[in-house]
Design a protein around this motif. Structure first.
Motif, PDB file in Angstrom:
ATOM      1  N   ASN A 156       0.802  -1.224   0.000  1.00 60.61           N
ATOM      2  CA  ASN A 156       0.000   0.000   0.000  1.00 60.61           C
ATOM      3  C   ASN A 156       0.832   1.270   0.000  1.00 60.61           C
ATOM      4  OD1 ASN A 156      -2.129  -1.730   0.102  1.00 60.61           O
ATOM      5  ND2 ASN A 156      -2.670  -1.324   2.220  1.00 60.61           N
ATOM      6  N   LEU A 157       1.930   1.262  -0.739  1.00 56.77           N
ATOM      7  CA  LEU A 157       2.672   2.514  -0.918  1.00 56.77           C
ATOM      8  C   LEU A 157       1.844   3.441  -1.792  1.00 56.77           C
ATOM      9  CD1 LEU A 157       6.339   1.342  -1.509  1.00 56.77           C
ATOM     10  CD2 LEU A 157       5.305   2.217   0.582  1.00 56.77           C
ATOM     11  N   PHE A 158       2.058   4.746  -1.639  1.00 54.03           N
ATOM     12  CA  PHE A 158       1.350   5.708  -2.470  1.00 54.03           C
ATOM     13  C   PHE A 158       2.053   5.771  -3.826  1.00 54.03           C
ATOM     14  CE2 PHE A 158       0.970   7.660   1.946  1.00 54.03           C
ATOM     15  CZ  PHE A 158      -0.160   6.917   2.231  1.00 54.03           C
ATOM     16  N   PRO A 159       1.399   5.315  -4.904  1.00 55.91           N
ATOM     17  CA  PRO A 159       2.101   5.181  -6.194  1.00 55.91           C
ATOM     18  C   PRO A 159       2.459   6.520  -6.821  1.00 55.91           C
ATOM     19  CG  PRO A 159      -0.230   4.713  -6.460  1.00 55.91           C
ATOM     20  CD  PRO A 159       0.002   4.897  -4.985  1.00 55.91           C
ATOM     21  N   ASN A 160       1.803   7.599  -6.372  1.00 56.18           N
ATOM     22  CA  ASN A 160       2.053   8.906  -6.978  1.00 56.18           C
ATOM     23  C   ASN A 160       3.205   9.643  -6.308  1.00 56.18           C
ATOM     24  OD1 ASN A 160       0.249   8.839  -4.800  1.00 56.18           O
ATOM     25  ND2 ASN A 160      -0.489  10.903  -5.235  1.00 56.18           N
ATOM     26  N   MET A 161       3.885   8.975  -5.367  1.00 56.61           N
ATOM     27  CA  MET A 161       5.014   9.622  -4.690  1.00 56.61           C
ATOM     28  C   MET A 161       6.236   8.707  -4.754  1.00 56.61           C
ATOM     29  SD  MET A 161       3.007  10.683  -1.212  1.00 56.61           S
ATOM     30  CE  MET A 161       1.279  11.179  -1.327  1.00 56.61           C
ATOM     31  N   ARG A 184       8.422   4.026   5.955  1.00 56.82           N
ATOM     32  CA  ARG A 184       7.362   5.027   6.049  1.00 56.82           C
ATOM     33  C   ARG A 184       6.724   5.014   7.434  1.00 56.82           C
ATOM     34  NH1 ARG A 184       2.213   4.436   2.094  1.00 56.82           N
ATOM     35  NH2 ARG A 184       1.974   2.491   3.236  1.00 56.82           N
ATOM     36  N   ALA A 185       6.440   3.805   7.933  1.00 62.06           N
ATOM     37  CA  ALA A 185       5.827   3.707   9.261  1.00 62.06           C
ATOM     38  C   ALA A 185       6.803   4.188  10.338  1.00 62.06           C
ATOM     39  CB  ALA A 185       5.397   2.266   9.527  1.00 62.06           C
ATOM     40  N   LEU A 223      -1.275   5.962   9.211  1.00 61.64           N
ATOM     41  CA  LEU A 223      -0.196   6.909   9.512  1.00 61.64           C
ATOM     42  C   LEU A 223      -0.709   8.090  10.323  1.00 61.64           C
ATOM     43  CD1 LEU A 223       1.538   6.877   6.029  1.00 61.64           C
ATOM     44  CD2 LEU A 223       2.604   6.160   8.159  1.00 61.64           C
ATOM     45  N   MET A 259       7.365   7.960  11.425  1.00 62.24           N
ATOM     46  CA  MET A 259       6.472   8.636  12.360  1.00 62.24           C
ATOM     47  C   MET A 259       6.925   8.432  13.808  1.00 62.24           C
ATOM     48  SD  MET A 259       4.272   9.964  10.290  1.00 62.24           S
ATOM     49  CE  MET A 259       2.825  10.426  11.245  1.00 62.24           C
ATOM     50  N   MET A 274      -3.200  10.118   9.322  1.00 64.94           N
ATOM     51  CA  MET A 274      -3.799  11.178   8.512  1.00 64.94           C
ATOM     52  C   MET A 274      -5.316  11.160   8.705  1.00 64.94           C
ATOM     53  SD  MET A 274      -1.394  10.717   5.121  1.00 64.94           S
ATOM     54  CE  MET A 274      -1.837  12.150   4.181  1.00 64.94           C
ATOM     55  N   GLN A 328      -7.316  14.770   4.982  1.00 65.11           N
ATOM     56  CA  GLN A 328      -5.931  14.733   4.485  1.00 65.11           C
ATOM     57  C   GLN A 328      -5.729  13.546   3.554  1.00 65.11           C
ATOM     58  OE1 GLN A 328      -3.991  14.604   8.314  1.00 65.11           O
ATOM     59  NE2 GLN A 328      -3.333  16.732   8.185  1.00 65.11           N
ATOM     60  N   GLN A 373      -4.976   2.062  -0.036  1.00 62.78           N
ATOM     61  CA  GLN A 373      -4.364   3.394  -0.010  1.00 62.78           C
ATOM     62  C   GLN A 373      -4.908   4.213   1.150  1.00 62.78           C
ATOM     63  OE1 GLN A 373      -2.014   4.823  -2.277  1.00 62.78           O
ATOM     64  NE2 GLN A 373      -1.708   2.645  -2.585  1.00 62.78           N
ATOM     65  N   GLN A 430       2.217  16.365   7.071  1.00 63.30           N
ATOM     66  CA  GLN A 430       0.798  16.688   7.233  1.00 63.30           C
ATOM     67  C   GLN A 430       0.303  16.437   8.647  1.00 63.30           C
ATOM     68  OE1 GLN A 430      -0.775  18.354   5.001  1.00 63.30           O
ATOM     69  NE2 GLN A 430       1.020  18.213   3.685  1.00 63.30           N
ATOM     70  N   VAL A 431       0.793  15.384   9.285  1.00 67.24           N
ATOM     71  CA  VAL A 431       0.248  15.002  10.586  1.00 67.24           C
ATOM     72  C   VAL A 431       1.098  15.561  11.720  1.00 67.24           C
ATOM     73  CG1 VAL A 431      -0.430  13.083  12.061  1.00 67.24           C
ATOM     74  CG2 VAL A 431      -0.725  12.910   9.573  1.00 67.24           C
ATOM     75  N   ILE A 471       5.308  12.403   3.588  1.00 66.38           N
ATOM     76  CA  ILE A 471       3.992  13.039   3.541  1.00 66.38           C
ATOM     77  C   ILE A 471       3.300  13.119   4.909  1.00 66.38           C
ATOM     78  CG2 ILE A 471       2.942  10.863   2.685  1.00 66.38           C
ATOM     79  CD1 ILE A 471       1.633  14.243   1.660  1.00 66.38           C
ATOM     80  N   ALA A 472       3.244  12.006   5.644  1.00 70.28           N
ATOM     81  CA  ALA A 472       2.508  12.042   6.915  1.00 70.28           C
ATOM     82  C   ALA A 472       3.278  12.817   7.984  1.00 70.28           C
ATOM     83  CB  ALA A 472       2.209  10.630   7.403  1.00 70.28           C
TER      84      ALA A 472
END
Lengths: 267, 266
Positions: A100-105, A162-163, B170, A166, B172, B176, B163, A117-118, A113-114
């Motif tokens: 479940n990686l974000f394919p657009n990044m 990614r995890a 995470l 955080m 979000m 978001q 997704q 944003q978070v 990203i998190a």
């Protein structure tokens, strides 16, 4: 920013599950689970497919809403509507079977990203932390690649980085190597082993019996929505006391592992 | 079938294809042979009439068509994303979004344009800014928003649920997650159908004639229609058709290319 989650305490065990039930329609998948995971403990959950082990893991951080029961995560009652679930989740990393990686990044973007944003970290700080974690999982040369250009094993290691970016206090792994080609499993398991040795509190749903036996402190065998048996990993896997556990382990271990052993000996 | 001798399927296919080519060539020959070319040229391809329309067919009519199309497309797309997100979020606002979408998809676009241009000023004494074009663009924005909302909704739902789960795990928030993770992927998915929507919208600007235009506000169809009645010649219609095709054909070709490129099977 120093006190993001005032309701999170460190005196309680990080995961406390009491009488957890979960139904999908008429189908009761979890039939009363009690489980406590202590600080720094690595717990593996094994069991046949459909036993409810993934559902249990997904309930822990409320990706599935429990039908009944209590989940205390880092001292916060997750089933309480007043608890900010999003806030607690920032302390709980999750790794999925399908990455479940974000394919657009890019790999780096996925890890940034998190944080931005978070946690509202500055760009420089977030990138710095993301780089460090990607290095840790052995992907310093793949930071600017998009997921589509990475192998399954690399994608899963990006997902772990990614995890970790955080700074989680708990890591949940939902069959992290089940979708990988056999030769790529090792890299991911090595990263997870390093993490366990570094003292991370981990809950791992897996079919990798050798990982459960060698790395985890405790293994839980689930079947039919209940915990059938649990104990120190080596004891449970080497000498299970319940018949159902024995049947499962024989099925999982015998056909493949005996054959593999035979091959290694022949070599 | 029974009168035909038995042929292998491949042979039969080839014979069938040859027969249809032969028929096509015959039809063309008959048309060419019997048509009054002088008259056809005078009525449909009259250079004198064409010269009269030049260059205002481009500098006024095509330009206005593109302005109306692009502004309602941009505004309509924004509206579509809003409606789609609201509809998927559910609740009273979601219900309102669904009602809006169903209402404006269910009535003719012409009726919406007519309402914006005449009914609203009549009923509420409020003239939508920008005269005929202003009311027209507003109406087309609403119509496009309603149609494209369903496209965007399908696009959002086509993004893998994993997704959303990854983003939520995470920490979000749902907003978001929608903005940073789901929408960017959904918008890629909807590029081909949205390009189709753009082509449809371009043609729908021809309906704006009911909103009433001054000379310099005319779009292609109104322009052609007026030229048709002043010249009594069909050349303006041919030229207007050509002007539409100059824009639509490359776009439909582009959609084909994009669909090929985004096809996951390739």
């Amino acid at each position: 920013m120093t006190n993001l989650t005032p309701n999170i305490s460190s005196s309680e065990p990080p995961i406390q599950i009491t009488d957890l039930h979960k139904s999908f329609g008429d189908n009761e998948v979890l039939k009363g689970i009690d489980l406590t995971v202590t600080e720094g403990e690595v717990v593996c959950v094994i069991g046949p497919s459909g036993s409810g082990k993934s559902t249990l893991l997904r309930c822990v951080n409320m990706l599935e809403t429990p039908t009944k029961g209590s989940i205390r995560l880092l001292g916060a009652e997750m089933t309480d509507p007043d608890v900010e679930v999003d806030q607690v989740r920032t302390h709980v990393g999750m790794v999925f079977q399908s990455f479940n990686l974000f394919p657009n990044m890019t790999a780096l973007g996925n890890c940034v990203i998190a944080q931005r944003q978070v946690l509202k970290r500055s760009r420089t700080e977030a990138v710095e932390i993301a780089r460090r974690n990607l290095e840790m999982v052995g992907l310093s040369d793949r930071m600017d690649y998009h997921p589509a250009k990475l192998s399954g094993g690399q994608q899963q290691r990006v997902a772990i980085a990614r995890a970790l970016s955080m700074d989680p206090r708990i890591m949940l792994f939902d069959e992290p190597t089940a979708a990988l080609d056999p030769e790529l499993v090792g890299d991911v398991l090595t990263v997870m082993r390093d993490l366990a040795e570094a003292g991370m509190t981990m809950m791992v749903v897996t079919h990798e019996m050798s990982f459960a036996r060698d790395v985890s402190d405790r293994t839980i065998f689930m079947d039919g929505g209940v915990i059938v048996e649990q104990g120190p990993s080596a004891d449970l896997i080497n000498s299970p006391s319940e018949e159902r556990t024995r049947v499962f382990l024989r099925r999982v271990l015998d056909p493949t592992h005996v054959a593999e052993l035979g091959e290694t000996e022949a070599d | 079938m029974s009168v035909l001798p038995y042929l292998k399927p491949t042979v039969r296919k080839r014979v069938g294809r040859l027969a249809s080519y032969a028929l096509g060539v015959a039809v063309i020959l008959v048309v060419v042979g019997f048509a009054d070319w002088h008259k056809i040229q005078k009525v449909f391809f009259n250079p004198a009439v064409a010269l009269q329309m030049w260059p205002s067919i481009i500098t006024i009519a095509l330009k206005n068509t593109l302005i109306y199309t692009i502004s309602s497309f941009i505004l309509g797309s924004i509206l579509a994303v809003l409606l789609a997100v609201l509809k998927l979020a559910g609740g009273p606002l979601g219900w309102a979004a669904s009602a809006f979408i169903e209402f404006f998809r269910g009535i003719p676009a012409l009726l919406t344009i007519f309402t914006a241009a005449y009914v609203i000023p009549l009923a509420f004494g409020f003239q939508i800014p920008g005269e005929g074009p202003g009311a027209g663009v507003l109406a087309l924005t609403i119509v496009t928003g309603a149609y494209a909302a369903e496209i965007v909704r399908a696009g959002i739902q086509a993004v893998a649920p994993g997704q959303t789960e990854a983003a939520r795990s995470l920490g979000m928030s749902s907003g978001q997650t929608m903005f940073w993770v789901v929408l960017p992927q959904a918008l890629r998915i909807v590029i081909p159908p949205m390009t189709n929507e753009f082509v449809m919208l371009l043609k729908d600007t021809s309906l704006l004639y009911v909103a009433g235009f001054t000379l310099t506000q005319k779009e292609l169809t109104t322009f052609g229609q007026d030229a048709l009645s002043t010249t009594g010649n069909a050349t303006p219609i041919v030229m207007v058709a050509a002007a539409y095709l100059i824009v639509t054909l490359p776009l439909t070709w582009l959609v084909g290319q994009l669909e090929k490129k985004l096809d996951p099977k390739r």
